[in-house]
Design a protein around this motif. Structure first.
Motif, mmCIF file in Angstrom:
data_model
loop_
_atom_site.group_PDB
_atom_site.id
_atom_site.type_symbol
_atom_site.label_atom_id
_atom_site.label_comp_id
_atom_site.label_asym_id
_atom_site.label_seq_id
_atom_site.Cartn_x
_atom_site.Cartn_y
_atom_site.Cartn_z
ATOM 1 N N PHE A 66 50.514 16.214 30.959
ATOM 2 C CA PHE A 66 49.288 16.157 31.754
ATOM 3 C C PHE A 66 49.286 17.283 32.785
ATOM 4 C CE2 PHE A 66 49.603 11.946 29.992
ATOM 5 C CZ PHE A 66 48.283 11.589 29.735
ATOM 6 N N ARG A 71 45.973 13.264 37.369
ATOM 7 C CA ARG A 71 45.350 13.106 36.050
ATOM 8 C C ARG A 71 46.108 12.070 35.228
ATOM 9 N NH1 ARG A 71 43.808 11.951 31.884
ATOM 10 N NH2 ARG A 71 42.811 13.198 30.245
ATOM 11 N N LEU A 72 47.429 12.070 35.319
ATOM 12 C CA LEU A 72 48.235 11.087 34.591
ATOM 13 C C LEU A 72 47.959 9.683 35.094
ATOM 14 C CD1 LEU A 72 50.527 10.049 32.802
ATOM 15 C CD2 LEU A 72 52.155 10.858 34.529
ATOM 16 N N ALA A 75 44.644 8.399 33.876
ATOM 17 C CA ALA A 75 44.590 8.186 32.426
ATOM 18 C C ALA A 75 44.920 6.755 32.056
ATOM 19 C CB ALA A 75 45.542 9.150 31.730
ATOM 20 N N GLY A 108 53.660 11.147 26.563
ATOM 21 C CA GLY A 108 52.549 10.857 27.456
ATOM 22 C C GLY A 108 51.805 9.587 27.107
ATOM 23 N N ASP A 161 46.175 8.618 25.867
ATOM 24 C CA ASP A 161 45.025 9.380 26.344
ATOM 25 C C ASP A 161 44.551 10.308 25.221
ATOM 26 O OD1 ASP A 161 43.727 10.306 29.213
ATOM 27 O OD2 ASP A 161 43.766 11.903 27.722
ATOM 28 N N PRO A 164 45.000 14.797 26.857
ATOM 29 C CA PRO A 164 45.709 15.009 28.134
ATOM 30 C C PRO A 164 45.406 16.350 28.787
ATOM 31 C CG PRO A 164 47.192 14.176 26.431
ATOM 32 C CD PRO A 164 45.920 14.551 25.743
ATOM 33 N N SER A 165 44.984 17.338 28.006
ATOM 34 C CA SER A 165 44.698 18.660 28.585
ATOM 35 C C SER A 165 43.391 18.692 29.362
ATOM 36 C CB SER A 165 44.643 19.714 27.468
ATOM 37 O OG SER A 165 43.601 19.426 26.554
ATOM 38 N N ALA A 169 39.791 12.222 33.430
ATOM 39 C CA ALA A 169 40.267 11.080 32.653
ATOM 40 C C ALA A 169 39.093 10.391 31.975
ATOM 41 C CB ALA A 169 41.006 10.104 33.557
#
Length: 407
Positions: A66, A71-72, A75, A108, A161, A164-165, A169
């Protein structure tokens, strides 16, 4: 009237960071929406790293695939309680399921795998008590050294997710109908899965009067129970995130040959609950409590929660006067008390079988102290082993005619 956010902005940046480090994720997002200055503070990735690591048994130092910790976190919000509690057991009838969950940083994803046990290769030998009657037959003893493993090729729970890029989210707002799609391999066979959330029910609610309608069952200690989703009972949907329980969740499965993510009427619902570590971590006073594996003959291996119940610290004079030694090498009462050899032991099935299902007593020893002691073994290979009175739970298929057998 002065805007409070303007007063907060005048503080040194280091002090602002200390103050907002005490905020939860929703509150951190709210304060970030007040002004640009506080938005910059609320976006500090170290704050979001702390929020994630507070939920993980093993801390992570970078967000992996991530772009950021923020952001993680977004998610998998609000699912971080799932890897936090690690051990979960389900209400599937009659066998149940025991799973271990984690956050897999390399991939992830949040994943959970079923735990299974096998007997391995047992050894057999004959044993006869000494002294023994000439006509008394020897006993065939089978060793038990189970092999415990995870079904790593078939996850029970899988949250991923989709991108992830991406900096945004996909899910950042809670809704009553929210379900998290779980992309499992069974989708190739038109079997789909989702995760949904549960609400907690208080211990004084009427739902607890019927043991079949709540999970975990009342014989398993828990500060938070939830309603089961069965064919004749559908729990209410959660209206607010504050109503969501972090001690339970639900996995839903269904078959569809048309639209993929469209649950129909024929669904299988598995309600999972966690265990408080205080009830499965052994201590000096409670050395026997924990999660154990039992050999149930034709049913195979099953998992048990063994509880060692609290007892009064002061023993009666009658208990102290009981002679529990069996020969000169027998232990004294005070020695056994120091070792935690006292109180009530309960073996409760976390996984079960067609006769005695999950969530039921397997056996109960009312007193493993002086009051229930039968003797201390003096024969090889059981020298020093304590024998106490116990009752085992037996039943017919379908948990019919259940009764306790004393031995």
């Amino acid at each position: 009237m002065t805007n409070p956010s303007l007063l907060l902005e005048k503080l040194p940046p280091e002090l602002i960071r200390v103050i907002i480090s005490y905020l939860s994720a929703p509150d951190l997002a709210c304060i970030g929406a007040t002004c640009r200055s506080l938005a910059a503070h609320a976006s500090d990735d170290l704050l979001w790293a702390d929020l994630i690591n507070a939920r993980l048994p093993n801390q992570i130092k970078d967000p992996g695939i991530f772009a950021s910790f923020r952001r993680l976190y977004l998610a998998y919000h609000p699912c971080w309680f799932i890897p936090q509690h690690k051990i979960w057991f389900a209400d599937n009838e009659p066998t149940g399921i025991l799973i271990l969950t984690r956050y897999n940083k390399r991939r992830g994803v949040i994943e959970g795998y079923q735990m299974v046990a096998e007997r391995g290769n047992p050894e057999f030998y004959f044993w006869k008590a000494e002294p023994a009657e000439p006509a008394e037959p020897a006993v065939l003893v089978q060793s038990f050294d189970p092999i415990v493993r995870l079904l790593l090729d078939d996850p029970t729970l899988f949250l991923k997710d989709p991108d992830p890029s991406c900096l945004a989210a996909p899910i950042q707002r809670f809704s009553q109908s929210e379900e998290r799609h779980m992309p499992l391999a069974l989708e190739a066979h038109h079997v789909y899965s989702s995760l949904s959330f549960c609400s907690a029910i208080s211990n004084n609610q009427e739902s607890l009067t019927d043991g079949e309608m709540c999970w975990p069952p009342q014989i398993i200690p828990s500060n938070a129970r939830t309603s089961r989703h069965t064919g004749g009972h559908q729990p209410e949907r959660i209206k607010r995130m504050s109503d969501m329980s972090e001690s339970s969740f639900r996995i839903n499965k269904w078959t569809s040959f048309r639209v993929a993510f469209s649950p129909g009427r024929s669904q299988l619902h598995s309600t999972f609950s966690t265990l408080d570590p205080d009830f499965y971590n052994p201590t000096t006073k409670k050395p026997y409590q924990g999660i154990w594996v039992g050999d149930y003959s034709a049913h195979g291996c099953e998992f048990l929660l063994v509880l060692q119940k609290d007892v009064d610290e002061d023993l009666s004079e009658e208990s102290r006067s009981i002679d529990v030694s069996n020969g000169e090498d027998g232990p004294e009462v005070d020695d056994m008390i120091d070792l935690g050899q006292r109180g009530r032991l309960e073996g409760i099935k976390l996984t079960g079988d067609m006769n005695v299902p999950r969530g039921q007593y397997s056996w109960v020893a009312e007193d493993i102290g002086p009051g229930g002691l039968v003797g201390v073994a003096v024969e090889e290979p059981f020298i020093g082993a304590r024998m106490v009175r116990c009752k085992g739970h037996v039943a017919g298929i379908g948990f019919q005619d259940g009764e306790y057998s004393y031995y």
